[in-house]
Design an enzyme around this catalytic site. Structure first.
Site, short mmCIF file in Angstrom:
data_model
loop_
_atom_site.label_atom_id
_atom_site.label_comp_id
_atom_site.label_asym_id
_atom_site.label_seq_id
_atom_site.Cartn_x
_atom_site.Cartn_y
_atom_site.Cartn_z
CB THR A 3 28.90 46.30 45.04
OG1 THR A 3 28.09 45.64 46.04
CG2 THR A 3 28.86 46.57 43.60
CG HIS A 8 24.41 40.17 53.22
ND1 HIS A 8 22.80 39.34 52.96
CD2 HIS A 8 23.86 40.65 52.50
CE1 HIS A 8 21.69 40.13 51.53
NE2 HIS A 8 23.35 40.89 51.47
CG HIS A 11 24.10 37.28 48.66
ND1 HIS A 11 23.94 37.86 49.65
CD2 HIS A 11 23.92 37.89 48.47
CE1 HIS A 11 24.54 38.63 49.17
NE2 HIS A 11 24.09 39.00 48.04
CE LYS A 45 21.68 47.74 47.26
NZ LYS A 45 21.07 47.38 47.23
NE ARG A 49 24.58 48.46 45.11
CZ ARG A 49 24.11 47.39 44.97
NH1 ARG A 49 25.67 46.30 43.80
NH2 ARG A 49 23.34 46.54 45.17
CD GLN A 132 20.13 40.90 36.35
OE1 GLN A 132 20.25 42.35 37.12
NE2 GLN A 132 19.02 40.45 37.16
CG ASP A 153 16.24 43.20 44.90
OD1 ASP A 153 16.12 41.55 44.73
OD2 ASP A 153 17.20 43.35 44.95
CE LYS A 188 17.38 42.95 53.49
NZ LYS A 188 17.78 44.23 53.29
CE LYS A 191 20.05 44.79 57.00
NZ LYS A 191 21.10 45.62 56.23
CB THR A 192 22.81 41.66 63.84
OG1 THR A 192 23.88 42.48 63.63
CG2 THR A 192 22.78 40.14 62.71
#
Length: 250
Positions: A3, A8, A11, A45, A49, A132, A153, A188, A191-192
């Protein structure tokens, strides 16, 4: 999950887990969600999406496969797309074989669904767990797959597949998940200030990627070496003891 246009940092744990299993003699089955990306996983979420065009999903899947190939050996990996079976699946046949095996009451008890009921859960997303689970069934039937791995998750989704395989095939399958990687202060990881730490050098430059890991707190180094490298545990432990010494020598 194609998606997005890039994987990132979040993963990396899964990819390294796959690499460890591959080095131990297992053959990974890399599943690209070309069909389920059209639905969207409601797990973790708050909103549904956006529905992506099929061309975008296909392009993202191709880009992600190239990224995965830098960590695992794709020559010794089975790469499949669930669009191969889900796109041709008859709805009535799916309801009879798979839908009849699931309790709506139980599904509504899962955290992903329970939380979304407060903001709105589409029937499209409600089907995701079944899809799934069916993926795991097909991976077992086609490739003998007995273990599905993912972030925690995905626990309910993976267990649904374990249960479906047991019911329809009479075989014991297995699930392996890991918790979200966080920093020592509970934030988390990956994350930047600019957003996610993507693996695509066009989105995050190699210098920015390198600087992110150089600047992580000392308290997180040992955990990250264990999770995100292929170093033996003994070497990770040895390096973790060099914290102050390494600074002085430098």
């Amino acid at each position: 999950d194609p998606t997005g246009a890039s994987l990132h940092a979040g993963h990396l744990v899964g990819l390294l887990a796959m690499a460890h299993l591959q080095r131990a003699g297992h053959r990974p089955v890399l599943l690209i969600g070309g069909a389920t990306a059209r639905v969207g996983d409601p797990s973790d979420k708050d909103d549904m999406r956006p529905l992506l065009p099929l061309e975008t999903v296909a392009r993202n899947a191709h880009l992600m496969q190239r990224q995965v190939g830098r960590i695992i050996d794709l020559d010794h990996t089975t790469v499949v797309d669930n669009a191969d079976w889900l796109s041709e699946l008859g709805y009535l046949d799916f309801l009879r074989e798979v839908g009849s095996r699931f309790s709506v009451n139980r599904m509504l008890g899962f955290e992903a669904y329970r939380r979304r009921l407060e903001t709105g859960l589409s029937f499209l997303e409600f089907n995701y767990l079944l899809l799934q689970a069916y993926d795991f069934l097909e991976l077992h039937r086609r490739y003998g797959c007995l273990l599905q791995i993912g972030g925690d998750d995905q626990w309910a989704n993976i267990l649904a597949g374990v249960d479906l395989i047991r019911r329809l095939e009479g075989v014991e399958a297995h699930a392996l998940t890991w918790p979200l990687v966080t920093t020592a202060d509970g934030k988390k990881m990956g994350k930047t200030s600019a957003g996610a730490l993507f693996l695509d050098p066009d989105l995050v430059t190699p210098y920015e990627f390198y600087q992110y890991w150089i600047n992580v707190p000392d308290a997180d180094v040992s955990k990250l070496l264990a999770l995100l490298t292929l170093l033996p545990d003994a070497e990770v432990e040895e390096l973790s003891q060099l914290r102050d010494q390494a600074v002085q020598k430098a």
